[in-house]
Design a protein around this motif. Structure first.
Motif, PDB file in Angstrom:
ATOM      1  N   ILE A 282       0.867  -1.190   0.000  1.00  0.00           N
ATOM      2  CA  ILE A 282       0.000   0.000   0.000  1.00  0.00           C
ATOM      3  C   ILE A 282       0.902   1.238   0.000  1.00  0.00           C
ATOM      4  CG2 ILE A 282      -0.265   0.068   2.528  1.00  0.00           C
ATOM      5  CD1 ILE A 282      -3.209   0.984   1.994  1.00  0.00           C
ATOM      6  N   HIS A 283       2.039   1.129   0.671  1.00  0.00           N
ATOM      7  CA  HIS A 283       3.060   2.179   0.634  1.00  0.00           C
ATOM      8  C   HIS A 283       4.056   1.821  -0.464  1.00  0.00           C
ATOM      9  CE1 HIS A 283       1.975   3.069   5.055  1.00  0.00           C
ATOM     10  NE2 HIS A 283       1.242   3.783   4.219  1.00  0.00           N
ATOM     11  N   SER A 284       4.026   2.595  -1.523  1.00  0.00           N
ATOM     12  CA  SER A 284       4.631   2.116  -2.760  1.00  0.00           C
ATOM     13  C   SER A 284       6.148   2.121  -2.797  1.00  0.00           C
ATOM     14  CB  SER A 284       4.080   2.930  -3.922  1.00  0.00           C
ATOM     15  OG  SER A 284       2.675   2.918  -3.825  1.00  0.00           O
ATOM     16  N   THR A 285       6.796   2.893  -1.918  1.00  0.00           N
ATOM     17  CA  THR A 285       8.257   2.775  -1.868  1.00  0.00           C
ATOM     18  C   THR A 285       8.653   1.485  -1.156  1.00  0.00           C
ATOM     19  OG1 THR A 285       8.148   4.174   0.083  1.00  0.00           O
ATOM     20  CG2 THR A 285       8.822   5.236  -1.969  1.00  0.00           C
ATOM     21  N   GLU A 286       7.685   0.864  -0.468  1.00  0.00           N
ATOM     22  CA  GLU A 286       7.922  -0.410   0.203  1.00  0.00           C
ATOM     23  C   GLU A 286       7.645  -1.498  -0.827  1.00  0.00           C
ATOM     24  OE1 GLU A 286       5.303   0.084   3.625  1.00  0.00           O
ATOM     25  OE2 GLU A 286       6.214   2.023   4.058  1.00  0.00           O
ATOM     26  N   VAL A 287       8.556  -1.610  -1.779  1.00  0.00           N
ATOM     27  CA  VAL A 287       8.293  -2.362  -3.011  1.00  0.00           C
ATOM     28  C   VAL A 287       8.249  -3.881  -2.825  1.00  0.00           C
ATOM     29  CG1 VAL A 287       9.272  -0.597  -4.554  1.00  0.00           C
ATOM     30  CG2 VAL A 287      10.762  -2.372  -3.597  1.00  0.00           C
TER      31      VAL A 287
ATOM     32  N   GLY B 199      -0.826  10.084  -0.387  1.00  0.00           N
ATOM     33  CA  GLY B 199       0.559   9.738  -0.091  1.00  0.00           C
ATOM     34  C   GLY B 199       0.607   8.584   0.904  1.00  0.00           C
ATOM     35  N   HIS B 200       1.467   8.738   1.889  1.00  0.00           N
ATOM     36  CA  HIS B 200       1.667   7.696   2.906  1.00  0.00           C
ATOM     37  C   HIS B 200       0.435   7.506   3.807  1.00  0.00           C
ATOM     38  CE1 HIS B 200       4.477   5.190   5.227  1.00  0.00           C
ATOM     39  NE2 HIS B 200       3.894   5.651   6.312  1.00  0.00           N
ATOM     40  N   ASP B 201      -0.454   8.482   3.800  1.00  0.00           N
ATOM     41  CA  ASP B 201      -1.686   8.372   4.604  1.00  0.00           C
ATOM     42  C   ASP B 201      -2.695   7.396   3.986  1.00  0.00           C
ATOM     43  OD1 ASP B 201      -1.053  10.081   6.629  1.00  0.00           O
ATOM     44  OD2 ASP B 201      -2.319  11.737   5.961  1.00  0.00           O
TER      45      ASP B 201
ATOM     46  N   ILE C 131       1.374  -6.155   4.060  1.00  0.00           N
ATOM     47  CA  ILE C 131       2.843  -6.230   4.009  1.00  0.00           C
ATOM     48  C   ILE C 131       3.465  -4.845   3.803  1.00  0.00           C
ATOM     49  CG2 ILE C 131       4.787  -7.213   2.741  1.00  0.00           C
ATOM     50  CD1 ILE C 131       3.033  -9.613   2.117  1.00  0.00           C
ATOM     51  N   HIS C 132       4.324  -4.475   4.745  1.00  0.00           N
ATOM     52  CA  HIS C 132       4.972  -3.151   4.733  1.00  0.00           C
ATOM     53  C   HIS C 132       6.487  -3.274   4.881  1.00  0.00           C
ATOM     54  CE1 HIS C 132       1.469  -0.348   5.413  1.00  0.00           C
ATOM     55  NE2 HIS C 132       0.901  -1.521   5.650  1.00  0.00           N
ATOM     56  N   GLN C 133       7.146  -2.110   4.781  1.00  0.00           N
ATOM     57  CA  GLN C 133       8.560  -1.990   5.127  1.00  0.00           C
ATOM     58  C   GLN C 133       8.750  -0.755   5.995  1.00  0.00           C
ATOM     59  OE1 GLN C 133       9.676  -3.445   0.672  1.00  0.00           O
ATOM     60  NE2 GLN C 133      11.137  -2.009   1.565  1.00  0.00           N
ATOM     61  N   MET C 134       9.865  -0.767   6.745  1.00  0.00           N
ATOM     62  CA  MET C 134      10.138   0.374   7.632  1.00  0.00           C
ATOM     63  C   MET C 134      11.528   0.932   7.323  1.00  0.00           C
ATOM     64  SD  MET C 134      10.557  -1.916  11.070  1.00  0.00           S
ATOM     65  CE  MET C 134      11.375  -3.509  10.977  1.00  0.00           C
TER      66      MET C 134
ATOM     67  N   SER D  12       3.319  -6.729   8.710  1.00  0.00           N
ATOM     68  CA  SER D  12       4.757  -6.988   8.811  1.00  0.00           C
ATOM     69  C   SER D  12       5.489  -5.796   8.258  1.00  0.00           C
ATOM     70  CB  SER D  12       5.158  -8.280   8.093  1.00  0.00           C
ATOM     71  OG  SER D  12       5.179  -8.104   6.700  1.00  0.00           O
ATOM     72  N   GLU D  13       6.635  -5.538   8.851  1.00  0.00           N
ATOM     73  CA  GLU D  13       7.474  -4.412   8.435  1.00  0.00           C
ATOM     74  C   GLU D  13       8.877  -4.952   8.252  1.00  0.00           C
ATOM     75  OE1 GLU D  13       6.618  -1.098   8.176  1.00  0.00           O
ATOM     76  OE2 GLU D  13       4.667  -0.975   9.178  1.00  0.00           O
ATOM     77  N   ALA D  14       9.325  -4.982   7.006  1.00  0.00           N
ATOM     78  CA  ALA D  14      10.706  -5.403   6.742  1.00  0.00           C
ATOM     79  C   ALA D  14      11.589  -4.162   6.694  1.00  0.00           C
ATOM     80  CB  ALA D  14      10.776  -6.138   5.408  1.00  0.00           C
TER      81      ALA D  14
HETATM   82 ZN   LIG Z   1       4.152   1.062   5.256  1.00  0.00          ZN
END
Ligand SMILES: [Zn+2]
Length: 827
Positions: free
Chosen positions: A108-113, A183-185, A217-220, A293-295
């Motif tokens: 959903i957060h696109s830089t978190e590819v 954006g990120h929201d 599925i996310h990244q941090m 999850s946040e990778a």
């Molecule tokens: Zn995220």
């Protein structure tokens, strides 16, 4: 017999997760469709179009037998979710026959590819592998797979990444929002449903299936743990069913365990992420656990290298310590996109296996939650009285509840409860219903728990805002009722605003109220059609109807009745008048500029969405545009969204989450002294600058507004208010306060408060506690200070908003502060 299924590598000509290689959305879509053709375990549906017109995909994955009988399994799931008149025997049978419904969504957060890239490998495994494990999952689980919750963002990020690949700027994210408006929201939209992507997901997946498991599925950041999965930390929002809490802990622990067994180091659980706001957790109120999850990220798809010393400790996690929630520390070294994908594959597979192996646990949970939801409790209901100041806002509130699968009733006669009489047609939400918890969390006031061990300790930072009370956000009266109601109701599913009336047709003028938000749409339409419009400065009585100051007056021309007739659909009444009023302000179609920094600023995106919805036209100005100065004569008003003074002036150098060196020079720039000079020239020419929330700091520090920022210098122990709804007193005779009541609610988040030396307060904090919903420490610091002010500057005006007036397109009761300012700028 299975046909041969194309592997992702064959389709893409590179292995998923290869350094510096990304599949873009069309390639992912094509792959999913290909696998749909080749496999009888996969059904791909295009649910609709994203905001920018890209296909929004759902893959339903299960055994071929299950896919033939999807409707039957869906009905079992819905029956267990709403077990009215269902006996334990029947439930037992349904639990025996049902399947676990598990949804996984990516990026959903696109830089978190990582998620979207990984999706192709997970799909391939399920579509092609012949093994006991895969067959067990296919047999027991109906897997709803969303390869991207934001397809537009995939394209924006991949384009940007590829543009700079091989240059010194490689690996940066775009310096603008990766969702057109949010954006990120975009993952904070799960109760207001402002975005097409949220609407598609809720309508076609959540409400259709009510999955027991929803894994997102996310990244941090790069220098913390390698991977986070739940349990979450406290606080949990109190309307979440205990079966959900237990399920989150069970699933998260199971996934972490699988990662550990697989030797995946640096996995942490029970860390910084809490479960308070429903804005991120629709499923928590609809029978589903939320797994996040946040990778740890890389530079989009470019690998990074981290020495052990570069790993940062933070709140309950130390990269160098083994702890119960961090059994296997990661020692540092190289970290790649492929590592992210490997972790995500293990986590996703563990999720699906836990869904399959404990099938009955999930189905039984659905039934137990369903049963509990049907028992009457305290409070019993919420009443939304039919006599409200803004019927458009009432409609929006009911629409939100309806989207959230909440049953709504309307009283067929007036009724009395707890000594108060409510008129006929009042709406009632009785809480003992399957998704009553969703209604309750949105309709009640939040009391955010202070989790500090002592009062001298610094506040424990919530993960997101602490208040989401819908009535306050929409300016709608909502009444909590403890006791059972005794009156006749009917169930309603459609909500129309009662059509407005046109009184005394044929007069030279018409007047209409400025209280409802939609009156602004009416005013804009009439301005657009070339009508002359003014706003009254005093109360006005016409045919026995009293209009508050700020009412709109339109001069009639032949043909106006047709426009008024159309506009009455907005619920607006128009009253004919013979004479114009004595005290008025002429208004025109405002010429609006919105400052757009070279940073992904969600507040700027939401602002555009809100202005478009209310049919204001605008142009964006970049830092370079502002400096060029040729805009000064073209606009009435410049809106500066929520940004600090440092970011406004210095650009990327004024912030800490993007590395300026990773961007071409133009993207690093702020307005600088040069731009500020042009903004001052704009003010001298009579322009209006509206500074939203933190941008008010810029008004004081760089535009010399005669205002003291009274919270400056207070530390978090002295004053803390992390996203709460506060009470203010409004001057409704001031053109910025037109249409408001004396007491109103605003969102307070990183907000300034003012002591005005020169200028006029429009809204200010009361002497008593301002807290309406959420959490505040040190509220005495706000006492009597100003929240919204008009400050003279040169021949122009600075309007300082000590709040985000359009916050996430959720805080709609303060829209008018903004809209009034835009009209006022043309007077
Ligand atoms: Zn995220």
């Amino acid at each position: 017999m299975l046909e041969k299924v194309t592997a992702p590598e064959e389709h893409l000509n590179f292995r998923v997760g290869t350094d510096r290689k990304l599949a873009d959305w069309p390639e992912i879509v094509e792959y999913f469709k290909k696998v749909d053709d080749e496999s009888n375990r996969v059904k791909v549906e295009v649910l609709g179009e994203s905001t920018l017109g890209n296909p929004f995909l759902l893959a339903v994955i299960s055994s071929p037998e299950n896919l033939q009988r999807l409707e039957e399994y869906r009905k079992i799931q819905l029956r267990l979710s709403n077990p009215k008149d269902l006996s334990d025997e029947e439930a037992k049978d349904l639990i025996e026959r049902g399947k676990t419904i598990c949804m996984i969504s990516c990026s959903i957060h696109s830089t978190e590819v990582g998620g979207s890239q990984m999706s192709m490998e997970l799909l391939y495994k399920l579509a092609s592998e012949e093994s006991e494990d895969v067959n067990e999952v296919l047999d027991k689980v109906i897997f709803l797979f969303v390869p991207s919750l934001n397809p537009d963002g995939n394209r924006i990020v991949v384009d940007w990444y590829e543009k700079y690949l091989g240059t010194e700027y490689e690996g940066s994210g775009p310096p603008y929002v990766y969702h057109e408006y949010a954006g990120h929201d975009n993952n904070r939209d799960w109760y207001m449903f402002n975005l097409k992507e949220t609407q598609l997901t809720v309508e076609h997946i959540h409400n259709k299936w009510h999955p027991q498991i929803v894994y997102d599925i996310h990244q941090m950041g790069q220098d913390g743990p390698r991977f986070f999965v739940p349990p979450f930390t406290d606080p949990y929002e109190p309307n979440i069913d205990p079966v959900i809490l237990g399920g989150v802990n069970f699933m998260g622990t199971s996934m972490a365990d699988a990662l550990n067994r697989d030797g995946k180091a640096g996995v942490v659980t029970h860390w910084i992420f809490d479960a308070w706001t429903p804005a991120r957790a629709y499923q928590h109120y609809h029978g589903g656990i939320r797994i996040l999850s946040e990778a740890a990220s890389v530079d989009i798809a470019s690998p990074i290298e981290l020495s052990p010393e570069q790993l940062e400790a933070r709140r309950g996690y130390n990269p160098r310590e083994t702890r119960w929630n961090h059994p296997l520390p990661w020692k540092g070294g190289r970290w790649t996109l492929r590592d992210i994908i490997d972790y995500e594959l293990v986590a996703s597979w563990a999720c699906l296996q836990t869904a399959a192996k404990f099938r009955k646990r999930w189905l039984r949970g659905t039934y137990e939650m369903g049963k509990r939801s049907l028992k009457p409790g305290k409070p019993y209901a919420f009443v939304i009285p039919s006599n409200q100041r803004d019927l458009g806002a009432v409609k929006e509130l009911l629409w939100v509840l309806k989207m959230g699968d909440v049953e709504i009733h309307r009283a067929k006669e007036s009724f009395e409860v707890e000594g108060v009489v409510y008129p006929e047609d009042s709406y009632v939400v009785i809480l003992n219903q399957p998704y009553g918890g969703f209604a309750q969390t949105l309709l009640e006031k939040q009391v955010y728990p202070d989790l500090r061990e002592t009062k001298d300790a610094p506040p424990i930072v919530p993960y997101d805002v602490t208040a989401h009370t819908l009535g306050l956000q929409l300016g709608v009266d909502v009444v909590k009722v403890e006791s059972e109601l005794d009156t006749k109701f009917e169930r309603v599913d459609e909500f129309q605003i009662p059509k407005g009336e046109i009184y005394d047709e044929g007069k030279p003028y018409y007047i209409f109220s400025c209280v409802p938000n939609y009156s602004v749409k009416a005013a804009n339409k009439l301005l657009f059609e070339g009508y002359y419009l003014a706003r009254t400065l005093e109360s006005q009585e016409v045919i026995g109807q009293v209009f508050k100051p700020g009412a709109y007056i339109v001069e009639a021309k032949p043909g106006i009745e047709e426009h008024l007739e159309n506009l009455s659909e907005l619920g607006i009444d128009f009253y004919g008048m013979d004479n114009p009023v004595e005290e008025y302000l002429d208004i025109e179609k405002p010429r609006v500029a919105i400052y757009r920094a070279w940073l992904p600023n969600a507040d700027e995106g939401w602002l555009r969405q809100v202005l478009e919805e209310y049919t204001f036209e605008y142009e964006n100005l970049s830092p370079q545009d502002v400096k060029a100065g040729d805009w000064v004569d073209r606009f009435d008003v410049l809106i500066i969204p929520d940004l600090t003074d440092d970011i406004l002036v210095k650009g990327m150098e004024g912030q800490r989450w993007l590395y300026p060196k990773k961007y071409e020079r133009k993207y690093r720039e702020g307005v600088g002294e040069e731009g500020t000079r042009e903004i001052l020239r704009f003010l001298d020419n009579g322009g209006t600058v509206v500074t939203l929330n933190r941008a008010s700091e810029y008004a004081v520090k760089s535009l010399w507004a005669g205002v003291e920022l009274i919270l400056d210098g207070l530390d978090e122990k002295e004053f803390y208010c992390p996203g709460s709804i506060l009470r203010v007193i409004v001057d409704d005779t001031h053109p910025i306060g037109f249409g408001y009541s004396r007491e109103e609610a605003i969102m307070f988040l990183n907000s300034p408060a003012f002591n005005i030396k020169e200028g006029t307060p429009v809204a200010w904090y009361p002497e008593a506690s301002p807290l309406l919903s959420g959490w505040i420490l040190g509220e005495r610091h706000l006492r009597g200070s100003t929240a919204v002010a008009e400050i003279p500057a040169g021949n122009g005006t600075i309007i300082m908003m000590g709040c985000p007036p359009h916050f996430r397109n959720q805080m709609r009761s303060t829209f008018k502060l903004l809209f009034n300012s835009l009209f006022y700028a043309t007077t």
